[in-house]
Design a protein around this motif. Structure first.
Motif, PDB file in Angstrom:
ATOM      1  N   LEU A 147       0.831  -1.206   0.000  1.00  0.00           N
ATOM      2  CA  LEU A 147       0.000   0.000   0.000  1.00  0.00           C
ATOM      3  C   LEU A 147       0.866   1.257   0.000  1.00  0.00           C
ATOM      4  CD1 LEU A 147      -2.828   1.303   0.246  1.00  0.00           C
ATOM      5  CD2 LEU A 147      -2.511   1.191   2.716  1.00  0.00           C
ATOM      6  N   LEU A 148       1.910   1.247   0.813  1.00  0.00           N
ATOM      7  CA  LEU A 148       2.822   2.401   0.858  1.00  0.00           C
ATOM      8  C   LEU A 148       3.579   2.558  -0.463  1.00  0.00           C
ATOM      9  CD1 LEU A 148       4.216   2.081   4.487  1.00  0.00           C
ATOM     10  CD2 LEU A 148       2.510   3.705   3.631  1.00  0.00           C
ATOM     11  N   LEU A 149       3.971   1.449  -1.077  1.00  0.00           N
ATOM     12  CA  LEU A 149       4.648   1.511  -2.376  1.00  0.00           C
ATOM     13  C   LEU A 149       3.726   2.074  -3.448  1.00  0.00           C
ATOM     14  CD1 LEU A 149       7.123   0.807  -4.133  1.00  0.00           C
ATOM     15  CD2 LEU A 149       6.073  -1.443  -4.479  1.00  0.00           C
ATOM     16  N   PHE A 150       2.473   1.637  -3.453  1.00  0.00           N
ATOM     17  CA  PHE A 150       1.512   2.169  -4.421  1.00  0.00           C
ATOM     18  C   PHE A 150       1.328   3.672  -4.223  1.00  0.00           C
ATOM     19  CE2 PHE A 150      -2.853   3.398  -5.490  1.00  0.00           C
ATOM     20  CZ  PHE A 150      -2.862   3.096  -6.843  1.00  0.00           C
ATOM     21  N   THR A 151       1.209   4.087  -2.968  1.00  0.00           N
ATOM     22  CA  THR A 151       1.043   5.517  -2.681  1.00  0.00           C
ATOM     23  C   THR A 151       2.253   6.310  -3.155  1.00  0.00           C
ATOM     24  OG1 THR A 151      -0.283   4.927  -0.754  1.00  0.00           O
ATOM     25  CG2 THR A 151       0.548   7.174  -0.847  1.00  0.00           C
ATOM     26  N   ALA A 152       3.452   5.816  -2.875  1.00  0.00           N
ATOM     27  CA  ALA A 152       4.670   6.521  -3.282  1.00  0.00           C
ATOM     28  C   ALA A 152       4.777   6.602  -4.803  1.00  0.00           C
ATOM     29  CB  ALA A 152       5.887   5.820  -2.698  1.00  0.00           C
ATOM     30  N   LEU A 153       4.466   5.509  -5.495  1.00  0.00           N
ATOM     31  CA  LEU A 153       4.528   5.532  -6.951  1.00  0.00           C
ATOM     32  C   LEU A 153       3.491   6.480  -7.548  1.00  0.00           C
ATOM     33  CD1 LEU A 153       5.014   1.736  -7.795  1.00  0.00           C
ATOM     34  CD2 LEU A 153       6.691   3.565  -8.060  1.00  0.00           C
ATOM     35  N   PHE A 154       2.293   6.468  -6.989  1.00  0.00           N
ATOM     36  CA  PHE A 154       1.228   7.324  -7.501  1.00  0.00           C
ATOM     37  C   PHE A 154       1.557   8.799  -7.269  1.00  0.00           C
ATOM     38  CE2 PHE A 154      -3.015   9.323  -7.360  1.00  0.00           C
ATOM     39  CZ  PHE A 154      -3.479   8.912  -8.597  1.00  0.00           C
ATOM     40  N   LEU A 155       2.094   9.108  -6.078  1.00  0.00           N
ATOM     41  CA  LEU A 155       2.452  10.501  -5.793  1.00  0.00           C
ATOM     42  C   LEU A 155       3.675  10.947  -6.581  1.00  0.00           C
ATOM     43  CD1 LEU A 155       1.815  10.706  -1.946  1.00  0.00           C
ATOM     44  CD2 LEU A 155       0.426  11.647  -3.799  1.00  0.00           C
ATOM     45  N   ALA A 156       4.515  10.005  -6.987  1.00  0.00           N
ATOM     46  CA  ALA A 156       5.687  10.340  -7.788  1.00  0.00           C
ATOM     47  C   ALA A 156       5.317  10.620  -9.240  1.00  0.00           C
ATOM     48  CB  ALA A 156       6.712   9.222  -7.721  1.00  0.00           C
ATOM     49  N   GLY A 157       4.071  10.359  -9.612  1.00  0.00           N
ATOM     50  CA  GLY A 157       3.616  10.671 -10.954  1.00  0.00           C
ATOM     51  C   GLY A 157       3.666   9.504 -11.924  1.00  0.00           C
ATOM     52  N   VAL A 158       3.888   8.303 -11.419  1.00  0.00           N
ATOM     53  CA  VAL A 158       3.877   7.130 -12.294  1.00  0.00           C
ATOM     54  C   VAL A 158       2.426   6.889 -12.712  1.00  0.00           C
ATOM     55  CG1 VAL A 158       4.404   4.664 -12.427  1.00  0.00           C
ATOM     56  CG2 VAL A 158       5.868   6.181 -11.091  1.00  0.00           C
ATOM     57  N   PRO A 159       2.182   6.677 -13.993  1.00  0.00           N
ATOM     58  CA  PRO A 159       0.794   6.494 -14.466  1.00  0.00           C
ATOM     59  C   PRO A 159       0.122   5.286 -13.808  1.00  0.00           C
ATOM     60  CG  PRO A 159       2.306   6.713 -16.317  1.00  0.00           C
ATOM     61  CD  PRO A 159       3.136   6.641 -15.096  1.00  0.00           C
ATOM     62  N   LEU A 160      -1.172   5.392 -13.597  1.00  0.00           N
ATOM     63  CA  LEU A 160      -1.949   4.339 -12.946  1.00  0.00           C
ATOM     64  C   LEU A 160      -1.910   3.013 -13.720  1.00  0.00           C
ATOM     65  CD1 LEU A 160      -3.667   3.840 -10.459  1.00  0.00           C
ATOM     66  CD2 LEU A 160      -5.671   4.454 -11.806  1.00  0.00           C
ATOM     67  N   PRO A 161      -1.950   3.009 -15.072  1.00  0.00           N
ATOM     68  CA  PRO A 161      -1.847   1.725 -15.783  1.00  0.00           C
ATOM     69  C   PRO A 161      -0.498   1.021 -15.578  1.00  0.00           C
ATOM     70  CG  PRO A 161      -2.801   3.365 -17.229  1.00  0.00           C
ATOM     71  CD  PRO A 161      -2.345   4.082 -15.994  1.00  0.00           C
ATOM     72  N   VAL A 162       0.495   1.719 -15.089  1.00  0.00           N
ATOM     73  CA  VAL A 162       1.780   1.099 -14.778  1.00  0.00           C
ATOM     74  C   VAL A 162       1.811   0.663 -13.313  1.00  0.00           C
ATOM     75  CG1 VAL A 162       4.276   1.492 -14.623  1.00  0.00           C
ATOM     76  CG2 VAL A 162       2.986   2.420 -16.554  1.00  0.00           C
ATOM     77  N   CYS A 163       1.291   1.522 -12.419  1.00  0.00           N
ATOM     78  CA  CYS A 163       1.305   1.241 -10.968  1.00  0.00           C
ATOM     79  C   CYS A 163       0.463   0.022 -10.623  1.00  0.00           C
ATOM     80  CB  CYS A 163       0.747   2.426 -10.185  1.00  0.00           C
ATOM     81  SG  CYS A 163       1.826   3.821 -10.049  1.00  0.00           S
ATOM     82  N   LEU A 164      -0.727  -0.026 -11.133  1.00  0.00           N
ATOM     83  CA  LEU A 164      -1.678  -1.054 -10.731  1.00  0.00           C
ATOM     84  C   LEU A 164      -1.213  -2.473 -11.073  1.00  0.00           C
ATOM     85  CD1 LEU A 164      -4.266  -1.013  -9.170  1.00  0.00           C
ATOM     86  CD2 LEU A 164      -5.515  -0.941 -11.314  1.00  0.00           C
ATOM     87  N   PRO A 165      -0.793  -2.743 -12.318  1.00  0.00           N
ATOM     88  CA  PRO A 165      -0.303  -4.106 -12.591  1.00  0.00           C
ATOM     89  C   PRO A 165       0.947  -4.467 -11.780  1.00  0.00           C
ATOM     90  CG  PRO A 165      -0.767  -2.987 -14.645  1.00  0.00           C
ATOM     91  CD  PRO A 165      -0.873  -1.970 -13.556  1.00  0.00           C
ATOM     92  N   LEU A 166       1.810  -3.484 -11.554  1.00  0.00           N
ATOM     93  CA  LEU A 166       3.015  -3.734 -10.769  1.00  0.00           C
ATOM     94  C   LEU A 166       2.665  -4.147  -9.337  1.00  0.00           C
ATOM     95  CD1 LEU A 166       6.165  -3.506 -10.678  1.00  0.00           C
ATOM     96  CD2 LEU A 166       5.790  -1.210  -9.791  1.00  0.00           C
ATOM     97  N   ILE A 167       1.750  -3.426  -8.731  1.00  0.00           N
ATOM     98  CA  ILE A 167       1.344  -3.729  -7.353  1.00  0.00           C
ATOM     99  C   ILE A 167       0.570  -5.044  -7.299  1.00  0.00           C
ATOM    100  CG2 ILE A 167      -0.078  -2.923  -5.426  1.00  0.00           C
ATOM    101  CD1 ILE A 167       2.569  -1.431  -5.767  1.00  0.00           C
ATOM    102  N   LEU A 168      -0.273  -5.307  -8.295  1.00  0.00           N
ATOM    103  CA  LEU A 168      -1.020  -6.571  -8.314  1.00  0.00           C
ATOM    104  C   LEU A 168      -0.092  -7.771  -8.475  1.00  0.00           C
ATOM    105  CD1 LEU A 168      -4.192  -5.621 -10.383  1.00  0.00           C
ATOM    106  CD2 LEU A 168      -4.012  -6.027  -7.927  1.00  0.00           C
TER     107      LEU A 168
END
Length: 115
Positions: free
Chosen positions: A37-58
């Motif tokens: 959850l913290l990694l997803f938050t950090a990636l999202f706040l860093a500006g990484v696009p959601l289509p990249v963040c979501l599969p990575l976290i899943l």
């Protein structure tokens, strides 16, 4: 609306069990999920696009679940802790002096007496 009922084993001297996970593996999974959850938050706040963040976290979450269940099946309740403790044991103990043994004054059998 159907509700799911999850039973938690709270028997005396028996480990807590939830969905097949026992003892410390429940905590490992919980800590891993908080880290994801913290990694997803950090990636999202860093500006990484959601289509990249979501599969990575899943994918990382799937690996976390698979790894935790694998450790649970392989080592059981205390097996992993025993293995980690065994790795910390020294391969050998070397003594260069007999002073350790010469300083012992009482035989070991005298400690077994009841007072």
């Amino acid at each position: 609306m159907a509700t799911s009922v999850y039973t938690i084993n709270k028997g005396i001297n028996r480990p807590i069990e939830f969905k097949g996970l026992k003892a410390q593996y429940i905590a490992y999974l919980a800590v891993g999920l908080v880290a994801l959850l913290l990694l997803f938050t950090a990636l999202f706040l860093a500006g990484v696009p959601l289509p990249v963040c979501l599969p990575l976290i899943l994918l990382a979450g799937g690996g976390l679940f698979a790894g935790t269940y694998h450790l649970n099946r392989t080592y059981g309740q205390y097996g992993l802790l025993k293995r980690l403790a065994r790795r910390r044991l020294p391969a050998c103990v070397r003594l260069t002096s007999r002073n350790v043994f010469l300083s012992l004054t009482q035989p070991a059998a005298s400690h077994d007496r009841a007072c």
